[in-house]
Design a protein around this motif. Structure first.
Motif, mmCIF file in Angstrom:
data_model
loop_
_atom_site.group_PDB
_atom_site.id
_atom_site.type_symbol
_atom_site.label_atom_id
_atom_site.label_comp_id
_atom_site.label_asym_id
_atom_site.label_seq_id
_atom_site.Cartn_x
_atom_site.Cartn_y
_atom_site.Cartn_z
ATOM 1 N N LEU A 17 -48.524 43.301 16.410
ATOM 2 C CA LEU A 17 -48.172 43.577 15.018
ATOM 3 C C LEU A 17 -47.222 42.506 14.498
ATOM 4 C CD1 LEU A 17 -47.555 47.424 15.357
ATOM 5 C CD2 LEU A 17 -49.617 46.286 14.518
ATOM 6 N N GLU A 23 -44.036 47.945 10.405
ATOM 7 C CA GLU A 23 -45.469 48.087 10.658
ATOM 8 C C GLU A 23 -45.718 48.981 11.877
ATOM 9 O OE1 GLU A 23 -49.543 45.402 11.154
ATOM 10 O OE2 GLU A 23 -47.576 44.416 11.057
ATOM 11 N N VAL A 27 -47.959 52.355 11.797
ATOM 12 C CA VAL A 27 -49.090 52.588 12.690
ATOM 13 C C VAL A 27 -48.923 53.908 13.439
ATOM 14 C CG1 VAL A 27 -50.240 51.752 14.796
ATOM 15 C CG2 VAL A 27 -49.683 50.155 12.956
#
Length: 334
Positions: A17, A23, A27
């Motif tokens: 990532l 992020e 996720v």
């Protein structure tokens, strides 16, 4: 649940990532939305409460660990500062001590002759044939240290070097010093480096220092073994430079290291100058061993028998005196 059990899974995910922690969190909650009933199985308050509990639990723990680490780092800095101040004081004290100059047998004979003549009332004016005092030897650049120890031709051919003032050595990447029981390694770091940026590993027979995600600065097999669990390190500011300072404890605390890493130029351990002022800090047994080592080193440098060899010679003399009927003229002893 075992701590760190899933580190490999999360590290693998994080490396894929590019958006960092935001992020990663996105996720994770996307997974909960698609594969679980986290958002629909209970009220929003229950879901938020679960997240907040986990956040508070690990947030509080992170703060505690950070405070403990700062306390350890401050203690390391304090000890290293005290050590440097003590070494500086010892160095200053040694510089104020009178120096002993070694002279040859011929020079000693001339000096004793002059003293005898003066005692008898004979001076240089009354005795024109009196032997003049020997000129003071000029100090020149050589491989000889203040203690009279000189680097041998064998050491030079082997590529060995003289120890620095801390009884260690220096390379283009790091420097190190030592006492009988410990070593101190100093590695210059790029400007702005923080402790959390470093990847520092000291095992019993190996070391590695580098920055996370960048090429290793120093790595190699240690010359001898360490007590790895007693390793201490911190980052210091030294005249505008960032320096990693590592304190290591030797596994065998009764020997000098001739190198830090296998493959680097070794120092001549016979030229090491131990701090005599520190002997009084040792226990009786250790002090005896250290003094014996120092005596044996001086004897070897002068081409004289060591304490063990002297003891054997004394035992042999007693045996010969007790057995005059035996002929030792052709006997060979080692």
């Amino acid at each position: 649940m075992s701590e760190g059990r899933f580190d490999g899974v999360f590290l693998s995910l994080a490396q894929q990532l590019q958006g960092g922690i935001p992020e990663l969190m996105d996720v994770y909650f996307d997974f909960l939305r698609r594969k679980t009933d986290f958002f629909t199985g209970a009220s929003n308050e229950v879901a938020k409460d679960l997240v907040l509990k986990a956040f508070n639990k690990h947030g509080d723990r992170a703060k505690t660990e950070a405070a403990e680490k700062k306390k350890r780092d401050d203690e390391i800095s304090r000890k290293q500062k005290e050590k440097r101040e003590a070494e500086a004081a010892a160095q200053k004290a040694s510089e104020n001590q009178p120096r002993v100059m070694e002279i040859s047998d011929e020079e000693e004979a001339r000096i004793l002759a002059d003293q005898a003549k003066k005692a008898n009332g004979v001076t240089a004016d009354s005795d024109s044939k009196a032997t003049p005092p020997p000129p003071a030897p000029e100090k020149e650049e050589s491989d000889e240290e203040e203690g009279g120890t000189k680097m041998s031709e064998e050491d030079k051919k082997a590529g060995k070097v003289k120890p620095n003032k801390g009884n260690g050595s220096q390379t283009d990447k790091y420097s190190w010093t030592q006492t009988l029981g410990e070593l101190e390694v100093r590695v210059t770091l790029p400007p702005g480096t923080r402790g959390r940026d470093l990847d520092v590993v000291f095992a019993s027979e190996h070391m590695k220092v580098g920055l996370k995600g960048k090429p290793v600065l120093v790595s190699g097999n240690l010359h001898k073994k360490l007590k790895a669990d007693e390793t201490l390190w911190n980052v210091e500011d030294n005249k505008g430079e960032k320096v990693l300072v590592v304190t290591l404890t030797k596994a065998n605390q009764m020997e000098w290291w001739s190198a830090l890493l296998v493959g680097e130029a070794e120092i001549v351990t016979q030229m090491i100058q131990p701090e005599n002022s520190k002997l009084e800090d040792l226990d009786h047994e250790t002090r005896g061993v250290v003094e014996k080592m120092m005596f044996d080193t001086r004897q070897k440098q002068a081409g004289l028998p060591t304490s063990d060899e002297m003891q054997k010679q004394e035992m042999l003399k007693k045996f010969m005196a007790q057995h005059p009927e035996m002929d030792f003229s052709n006997a060979k002893f080692s």
